[in-house]
Design a protein around this motif. Structure first.
Motif, PDB file in Angstrom:
ATOM      1  N   GLY A   6      43.569   7.590  59.564  1.00 41.31           N
ATOM      2  CA  GLY A   6      43.470   6.240  59.021  1.00 41.31           C
ATOM      3  C   GLY A   6      42.128   5.577  59.258  1.00 41.31           C
ATOM      4  O   GLY A   6      41.537   4.998  58.344  1.00 41.31           O
ATOM      5  N   ALA A   7      41.636   5.644  60.478  1.00 40.03           N
ATOM      6  CA  ALA A   7      40.367   4.976  60.805  1.00 40.03           C
ATOM      7  C   ALA A   7      39.178   5.572  60.043  1.00 40.03           C
ATOM      8  O   ALA A   7      38.386   4.817  59.477  1.00 40.03           O
ATOM      9  N   PRO A   8      39.020   6.901  59.989  1.00 38.59           N
ATOM     10  CA  PRO A   8      37.892   7.434  59.213  1.00 38.59           C
ATOM     11  C   PRO A   8      37.975   7.111  57.722  1.00 38.59           C
ATOM     12  O   PRO A   8      36.945   6.824  57.094  1.00 38.59           O
ATOM     13  N   LEU A   9      39.175   7.148  57.140  1.00 39.27           N
ATOM     14  CA  LEU A   9      39.318   6.803  55.733  1.00 39.27           C
ATOM     15  C   LEU A   9      38.949   5.348  55.492  1.00 39.27           C
ATOM     16  O   LEU A   9      38.286   5.017  54.505  1.00 39.27           O
ATOM     17  N   LEU A  10      39.368   4.484  56.389  1.00 37.66           N
ATOM     18  CA  LEU A  10      39.046   3.068  56.273  1.00 37.66           C
ATOM     19  C   LEU A  10      37.537   2.845  56.356  1.00 37.66           C
ATOM     20  O   LEU A  10      36.960   2.145  55.519  1.00 37.66           O
ATOM     21  N   VAL A  11      36.893   3.457  57.323  1.00 40.28           N
ATOM     22  CA  VAL A  11      35.450   3.282  57.496  1.00 40.28           C
ATOM     23  C   VAL A  11      34.684   3.851  56.302  1.00 40.28           C
ATOM     24  O   VAL A  11      33.771   3.211  55.767  1.00 40.28           O
ATOM     25  N   GLY A  27      30.875   0.538  39.304  1.00 39.01           N
ATOM     26  CA  GLY A  27      32.198  -0.059  39.430  1.00 39.01           C
ATOM     27  C   GLY A  27      33.282   0.944  39.776  1.00 39.01           C
ATOM     28  O   GLY A  27      34.148   0.667  40.607  1.00 39.01           O
ATOM     29  N   VAL A  28      33.208   2.120  39.159  1.00 38.36           N
ATOM     30  CA  VAL A  28      34.224   3.144  39.432  1.00 38.36           C
ATOM     31  C   VAL A  28      34.108   3.626  40.871  1.00 38.36           C
ATOM     32  O   VAL A  28      35.116   3.812  41.561  1.00 38.36           O
ATOM     33  N   ILE A  29      32.879   3.806  41.333  1.00 35.29           N
ATOM     34  CA  ILE A  29      32.673   4.253  42.712  1.00 35.29           C
ATOM     35  C   ILE A  29      33.120   3.170  43.691  1.00 35.29           C
ATOM     36  O   ILE A  29      33.726   3.460  44.722  1.00 35.29           O
ATOM     37  N   PHE A  30      32.825   1.904  43.356  1.00 33.53           N
ATOM     38  CA  PHE A  30      33.266   0.802  44.208  1.00 33.53           C
ATOM     39  C   PHE A  30      34.780   0.791  44.332  1.00 33.53           C
ATOM     40  O   PHE A  30      35.316   0.696  45.438  1.00 33.53           O
ATOM     41  N   TRP A  31      35.492   0.860  43.204  1.00 36.74           N
ATOM     42  CA  TRP A  31      36.951   0.806  43.247  1.00 36.74           C
ATOM     43  C   TRP A  31      37.533   2.052  43.906  1.00 36.74           C
ATOM     44  O   TRP A  31      38.582   1.994  44.541  1.00 36.74           O
ATOM     45  N   GLY A  32      36.863   3.182  43.778  1.00 34.59           N
ATOM     46  CA  GLY A  32      37.292   4.373  44.516  1.00 34.59           C
ATOM     47  C   GLY A  32      37.177   4.166  46.017  1.00 34.59           C
ATOM     48  O   GLY A  32      38.066   4.540  46.788  1.00 34.59           O
ATOM     49  N   GLY A  33      36.080   3.563  46.441  1.00 30.26           N
ATOM     50  CA  GLY A  33      35.904   3.250  47.861  1.00 30.26           C
ATOM     51  C   GLY A  33      36.909   2.223  48.349  1.00 30.26           C
ATOM     52  O   GLY A  33      37.440   2.327  49.456  1.00 30.26           O
ATOM     53  N   ALA A  34      37.189   1.221  47.497  1.00 33.53           N
ATOM     54  CA  ALA A  34      38.179   0.213  47.871  1.00 33.53           C
ATOM     55  C   ALA A  34      39.569   0.838  47.985  1.00 33.53           C
ATOM     56  O   ALA A  34      40.333   0.498  48.897  1.00 33.53           O
ATOM     57  N   GLY A  38      41.869   1.099  51.291  1.00 35.71           N
ATOM     58  CA  GLY A  38      43.260   0.643  51.291  1.00 35.71           C
ATOM     59  C   GLY A  38      44.212   1.697  51.816  1.00 35.71           C
ATOM     60  O   GLY A  38      45.132   1.393  52.590  1.00 35.71           O
ATOM     61  N   VAL A  39      43.998   2.930  51.412  1.00 32.51           N
ATOM     62  CA  VAL A  39      44.841   4.025  51.909  1.00 32.51           C
ATOM     63  C   VAL A  39      44.635   4.195  53.410  1.00 32.51           C
ATOM     64  O   VAL A  39      45.597   4.360  54.172  1.00 32.51           O
ATOM     65  N   GLY A  40      43.386   4.146  53.842  1.00 28.68           N
ATOM     66  CA  GLY A  40      43.098   4.266  55.273  1.00 28.68           C
ATOM     67  C   GLY A  40      43.715   3.138  56.075  1.00 28.68           C
ATOM     68  O   GLY A  40      44.263   3.357  57.155  1.00 28.68           O
ATOM     69  N   LEU A  41      43.656   1.919  55.535  1.00 31.48           N
ATOM     70  CA  LEU A  41      44.254   0.778  56.227  1.00 31.48           C
ATOM     71  C   LEU A  41      45.770   0.910  56.298  1.00 31.48           C
ATOM     72  O   LEU A  41      46.379   0.603  57.323  1.00 31.48           O
TER      73      LEU A  41
END
Length: 48
Positions: A6-11, A27-34, A38-41
């Motif tokens: 969880g922590a590495p995915l979030l970071v 935008g696509v890369i941003f939403w992929g990172g977001a 979210g999954v990591g959180l």
């Protein structure tokens, strides 16, 4: 599982989204990172 996954995915998600904020056409890369953040959180905050 929280700290190992969880922590590495979030970071990584926060860093990816943060670095692509000012990039034109990122935008696509941003939403992929977001989504990754979210999954990591979600994994990090689960209470199992």
């Amino acid at each position: 599982m929280r700290w190992e996954l969880g922590a590495p995915l979030l970071v990584m998600g926060v860093l990816i989204a943060g670095f692509t904020l000012g990039v034109r056409g990122g935008g696509v890369i941003f939403w992929g990172g977001a989504l990754l953040a979210g999954v990591g959180l979600t994994i990090f905050l689960e209470r199992t």
